[in-house]
Design an enzyme around this catalytic site. Structure first.
Site, PDB file in Angstrom:
ATOM      1  N   ASP A  70     -60.692  40.336 -63.208  1.00  0.00           N
ATOM      2  CA  ASP A  70     -61.446  39.775 -64.328  1.00  0.00           C
ATOM      3  C   ASP A  70     -61.043  40.507 -65.583  1.00  0.00           C
ATOM      4  O   ASP A  70     -60.555  41.614 -65.503  1.00  0.00           O
ATOM      5  CB  ASP A  70     -62.936  40.074 -64.124  1.00  0.00           C
ATOM      6  N   ASP A 120     -68.074  34.239 -58.456  1.00  0.00           N
ATOM      7  CA  ASP A 120     -66.863  34.816 -57.869  1.00  0.00           C
ATOM      8  C   ASP A 120     -66.979  34.966 -56.364  1.00  0.00           C
ATOM      9  O   ASP A 120     -66.007  35.348 -55.708  1.00  0.00           O
ATOM     10  CB  ASP A 120     -66.584  36.212 -58.459  1.00  0.00           C
TER      11      ASP A 120
END
EC number: 7.2.2.10
Length: 1122
Positions: A473, A798
């Site tokens: 990320d 996620d």
């Protein structure tokens, strides 16, 4: 349903009503009523509320709470609500008991082989020969068997069992403490989770676990709802209910259409107030969670219900110590496009390491089975040779006849041969292996805690060493996740840093401070730091925090402005949403007019501006041409620096005609621009170096972010993910999908294979894109070996990607519970550098095991050959069983400790990762093992056959029965141990390095163990006597033994000189599981989503599959090539 509820309220005779009141504690709704209410949606729910309670405020009255003031903050009332309606946490699964963990540890193949060998050996040692031998049966000496040896027969089996017990206890204790640590972290994280409620008319932040039914909670953009509730009042509220329903469209909520808010759903837009109607196990999430994890829990509940009818409902809640707002999200990983619910269940079980997944475990199991087979063959041959030798000598050479009364005597001989066979087998099986693995992993996991890696699944640690790709990320991992204003454009001037307040016209400054303070959520604030020297805490929306920080940097304060105009005096608020990309607030001016403040993405807001403030704070026309100018000169340069640009503007309305506030496009138009600011989330200072290390180590770092492509590219360049002059791709999610899908919109692996190798930045990506990318890289067959992918994630969304990845890293600080639940390792400091540390540790584990194997196998090869030839030639092993044991158990166990605790060095990051199918024992190691074995065997056989002449002592061969231990055999034993000791130092390097002493003092455990073993050896030889079949040696003999031992180091250098490439004949051993052994687990992953009912049904099958899987993985492994 509604009617029933009504009837139950209206038509009950009075006495029953009386009886029910104490049960409901004087509240007007029962738990069951509320539960059934929360199961309805939309119009049905509204109808039910109208029929049963009149309206929402009626419901509030029944729950004895006020829609505006909230609950009175009194402890008794709150406690009573908890008693009746339950607490707001979901019981965690009961942790595994220590015994369960012990049982799990016992399932290891190597251990099972050992247990069998030990039990056989023990059983045989208690076998007492019948009567004395008679002359008639022939007195063939079955080898020197003294009574010391006979009495010590059981020691061997017992010692092996002891080693097994050691391994099992260490493994179990390790799992247990890991579990405890993880739960500790969980509870630490949970205590930090807060939610805003109104009590006594005051806004309070309370821990999520403290929410009770009847609380009035404030919900706002970005919240994860911690409990079920009914909306009282909302503006523009939109909820993402995908975690419960799987529908990705946002659902509009309003008090008059669909007021039902469910726990575990995300607020995507707007804000509002709700009354909490169900918490913990009774909320929608809780109900699903109970279905999921409740195999055992349901039963417990049934038992408890019997015991305490009244508190039946809360028994399950008070038992638990875990509250979880985000638990709900658990559902999301389940829907991921793999039938990953196997692992899901696996993770629910107290985080059992997923046995099938670990590469190392697979290779080791296979190796152990191979070695076991080799040992079995050797021992069988030994037994056959001995038996034949005996039979031929007795019946052919001496020409005796088999007499009935002699049978017991012959059987005794055969048993003796069998025992020698078992000894050979025992020596062959590396019992140190499971221990070495366990110690190495346990040690690493403990040390990784210090490096901010909380490992949830042991094998993840070692898989990390094989990682070839990391999908990270951006926000929070590569950057600090603290938005800050770094550039601004105010009054015709572009400031590259924060301007001095004196440089600005008071009018501009004043407007700016008001525009920022009022036109942002009042829940967003900047609080003083918790610790001395820390940064101020940002609470709420990060972008707004950046703007408020900008106000503070200009030496002004936003609090007084907000106190002057409290939230309830705001005339109209247009909240931020993804379509508007702006937020506007209208306030009433003292003269009766209105002023609108607006802020939003600069490209959108500047189009609505017709004026701009000049350096004196006066209006100046702002034409499209000026705008294009500004975009070129101000906004694009800011975007290229990776900044997000935000425009701040205002507009005044006169008191005479009030505009139509609902016509938003009219109202938010004709604005005057006050300022444009550039906000960045600065890159963590240590990240570029960490990424450089990864690239050097052969790991590709990819950035997957929701941000726009310019910012993403700028940050990627700052981090060093993309370098000028390289051939790379930066794609947006839409473009990525266009490239990988065919006309029908299905993902095609070959299309993906064209994209991912060059892809470095994926911007504006959705969670599904992330999952698709990870799955695509893992399933890809283009490279010479399968990619091992690590993924970092913090959001609930996620979950699927984290589960799919070989190693999932969740953020410990910013991560949601779902992310943590789906992950393998939790980064307690949310920092990318910790991932690099994990890679280092992972490689270190792998190397430690290889070092240990190199050492252990040398010992084994030598010991087996010595025992085998000795038994065949002299009919007795030169190394006695007890001595073998000292060599085998003590040296193995200690060596595993010594070699498995080598600390990692930076040099580990200088090589490419080993592949999944790279063998455990490389050619170089094979060369070392065989080379050292040759040296040791030469020495031992020389000593065995001509040693007595060399040392001028009595020969120990063919010694008569019951003779005292000979110096001859003691020297052989001592030399053998000395050679192992020095070879242990050789084993510290496995890549053919010359300097084996490099960094030896950085590992105190190693030094202690080598010296300790040496000390004990002296004691055994000098004072061991009969039990160890040792006779004290003179100084000169000791020096010779040492001299031969040191020869190992010299020989090691000789071996290192031989180039491995010349030795084509050497085989490698311990490959990964072969291509043809797709386990059921992997096959299951192909299946698409499975609905709940089916999932419940399949639960039994899955557990059964898993048992089968284990058997198959273990049974199949030796068959594969390698």
């Amino acid at each position: 349903m509604g009617d029933m509820a009504n009837s139950s309220i209206e038509f009950h005779p009075k006495p029953q009503q009386q009886r029910e009141v104490p049960h409901v504690g004087g509240f007007g709704c029962t738990l069951a009523e509320l539960r059934s209410l929360m199961e309805l949606r939309g119009a049905e729910a509204l109808q039910k509320i109208q029929e049963a309670y009149g309206d929402v405020s009626g419901l509030c009255r029944r729950l004895k709470t006020s829609p505006t003031e909230g609950l009175a903050d009194n402890a008794n009332d709150l406690e009573k609500r908890r008693q009746i309606y339950g607490q707001n946490f979901i019981p965690p699964k009961q942790p595994k008991t220590f015994l369960q963990l012990v049982w799990e540890a016992l399932q290891d193949v190597t251990l099972i082989i050992l247990e069998v060998a030990a039990i056989v050996s023990l059983g045989l040692s208690f076998y007492a020969p019948p009567g004395e031998e008679s002359e008639a049966c022939g007195n063939v000496s079955g080898g020197a068997e003294d009574e010391g040896e006979a009495e010590a027969g059981w020691i061997e089996g017992a010692a092996i069992l002891l080693s097994v017990i050691c391994v099992v206890l260490v493994t179990a204790f390790n799992d247990w403490s890991k579990e405890k640590q993880f739960r500790g972290l969980q509870s630490r994280i949970e205590q930090e989770q807060k939610f805003t409620v109104i009590r006594n008319g005051q806004l309070l932040q309370v821990p999520v676990a403290a929410l009770v039914v009847g609380d009035i909670a404030q919900v706002k953009y970005g919240d994860l709802l911690p409990a079920d509730g009914v909306l009282i009042q909302g503006n523009d509220l939109k909820i993402d209910e995908s975690s419960l329903t799987g529908e990705s469209d946002h659902v509009r909520k309003s008090a008059d259409k669909d007021p039902m808010l469910l726990s575990g759903t995300h607020v995507m837009e707007g804000s509002g107030r709700m009354v909490v109607t169900a918490v913990g196990v009774n909320s929608q999430t809780g109900i699903i969670f109970t279905l999921l994890g409740a195999g055992g829990e349901e039963e417990e509940k049934k038992d408890k219900k019997g015991k305490q009818q009244d508190g039946a409902m809360d028994s399950s809640q008070t038992r638990a110590k875990k509250q979880d707002g985000a638990v709900a999200m658990e559902m999301q990983p389940l829907k991921s496009a793999e039938g990953g619910e196997m692992e899901e269940r696996e993770k629910k079980k107290a985080n059992v390491p997923k046995k099938e997944k670990s590469v190392l475990q697979g290779k080791l199991t296979k190796l152990a089975v191979q070695i076991g087979k080799a040992g079995l063959v050797m021992s069988a041959i030994t037994v056959i040779i001995l038996v034949l030798y005996f039979v031929i000598e007795t019946f052919v050479v001496d020409g005796r006849v088999w007499l009935a009364e002699c049978t017991p005597v012959y059987v005794q001989y055969f048993v003796k041969f069998f025992i020698i066979g078992v000894t050979v087998l025992v020596v062959a099986v590396p019992e140190g292996l499971p221990l070495a693995v366990t110690i190495s992993l346990a040690y690493s996991v403990k040390k990784m805690m210090k490096d901010n890696n909380l490992v949830r699944h042991l094998d993840a640690c070692e898989t990390m060493g094989n990682a070839t790709a990391i999908c990270s990320d951006k926000t929070g991992t590569l950057t600090t996740n603290r938005m800050t204003v770094v550039q601004s454009y105010l009054g015709d001037t572009h400031y590259k840093e924060i301007p001095a307040p004196s440089a600005l016209t008071p009018k501009i400054l004043d407007l700016l401070v008001h525009a920022i303070s009022i036109n942002s959520a009042y829940t967003t604030k900047i609080l003083p730091p918790e610790k001395e020297g820390a940064l101020p805490r940002q609470v709420g929306n990060k972008t707004e925090c950046a703007l408020l920080g900008f106000v503070l940097d200009l030496k002004r304060d936003f609090q007084p402005v907000r106190e002057q105009i409290p939230e309830d005096q705001l005339y109209k608020v247009y909240t931020f949403n993804s379509v508007r990309k702006s937020m506007s607030t209208v306030i009433r001016m003292p003269d009766g007019g209105f002023r609108l403040f607006s802020k939003g993405a600069s490209e959108i807001l500047l189009k609505k501006c017709t004026n701009i403030l000049n350096s004196n704070g006066e209006l100046r026309g702002f034409r499209p041409r000026d705008r294009d100018d500004m975009v070129k000169k101000i906004i694009e340069p800011m975007a290229c620096d990776g900044l997000r640009t935000i425009c701040i503007a205002y507009r005044d309305f006169s008191a005479i005609q009030e505009p139509d506030w609902d016509n938003e496009n009219e109202v938010v138009g004709d604005l005057t621009c006050i300022a444009v600011v550039g906000i960045e989330d600065p890159v963590r200072p240590e990240v570029p170096e960490a990424i450089r290390k990864c690239q050097r180590a052969g790991i590709t770092v990819r950035m997957v972010t929701g941000d726009n492509i310019n910012t993403a590219r700028a940050i990627a360049a700052k981090c060093g993910i993309i370098q000028p002059g390289e051939d790379f791709l930066c794609l947006e999610g839409k473009e990525f999908n266009r490239r990988i899908r065919n006309e029908k919109g299905e993902i095609e692996q070959e299309r993906l294979d064209k994209v991912w190798p060059k892809l470095r930045v994926l911007a504006r990506s959705s969670p599904t894109d992330k999952h698709t990318l990870v799955k695509g890289i893992i399933d890809s067959t283009t490279g010479e070996q399968r990619q091992v992918v690590a993924v970092t994630g913090d959001g609930t969304n996620d979950g699927p990607a984290l589960k799919k990845a070989d190693v999932g890293f969740a953020m410990g600080i910013a991560g949601t519970d779902v992310a943590k639940e789906a992950s393998d390792i939790i980064l307690t400091d949310d920092n990318f550098t910790s991932i690099v540390k994990a890679v280092m540790w992972g490689r270190n584990v792998y190397d430690s095991i290889s070092k240990f194997l190199q050492f252990q196998l040398t010992v084994n090869v030598v010991a087996v050959i010595v025992a085998f030839t000795g038994a065949c030639i002299t009919q007795d092993s030169p190394l006695k069983a007890v001595q073998m044991l000292w060599v085998n158990l003590i040296m193995d166990t200690f060596a595993s400790l010594a070699l498995a605790t080598e600390p990692p060095t930076e040099s580990l990051l200088l090589r490419k990762p080993y592949g999944r199918d790279k063998p455990l024992i490389s050619r170089t190691m094979m060369k070392n093992i065989l080379g050292h074995a040759v040296y040791q065997l030469t020495i031992i056989f020389t000593l065995l056959f001509v040693g007595e002449l060399f040392f001028d002592i009595d020969s120990g061969r063919n010694a008569p029965l019951h003779s005292p231990p000979s110096e001859h055999y003691t020297i052989i034993f001592n030399t053998f141990v000395m050679m192992q000791l020095f070879n242990e130092i050789n084993a510290r390097k496995i890549h053919g390095e010359r300097n084996v002493f490099d960094g030896i003092f950085s590992n105190p455990i190693f030094c202690t163990i080598v010296l300790g073993t040496f000390g004990i050896q002296i004691v055994i030889v000098q004072f061991g006597g009969k039990p160890f079949s040792c006779s004290p040696l003179s100084t000169e003999q000791w020096l010779w033994c040492l001299f031969v031992g040191v020869g190992e180091l010299v020989w090691g250098q000789v071996i290192a000189t031989i180039p491995t490439s010349q030795l084509k004949c050497l085989k490698e051993a311990g490959h990964g599981p072969g291509k043809d052994e797709m386990t059921d687990e992997e096959l299951a992953e192909g299946e698409e989503e499975i609905d709940h009912a089916e999932r419940e049904l399949r639960r039994g099958q899955i557990l059964w599959f898993r048992g089968l899987n284990r058997i198959q993985t273990q049974g199949l492994s030796p068959l594969s090539p390698g």
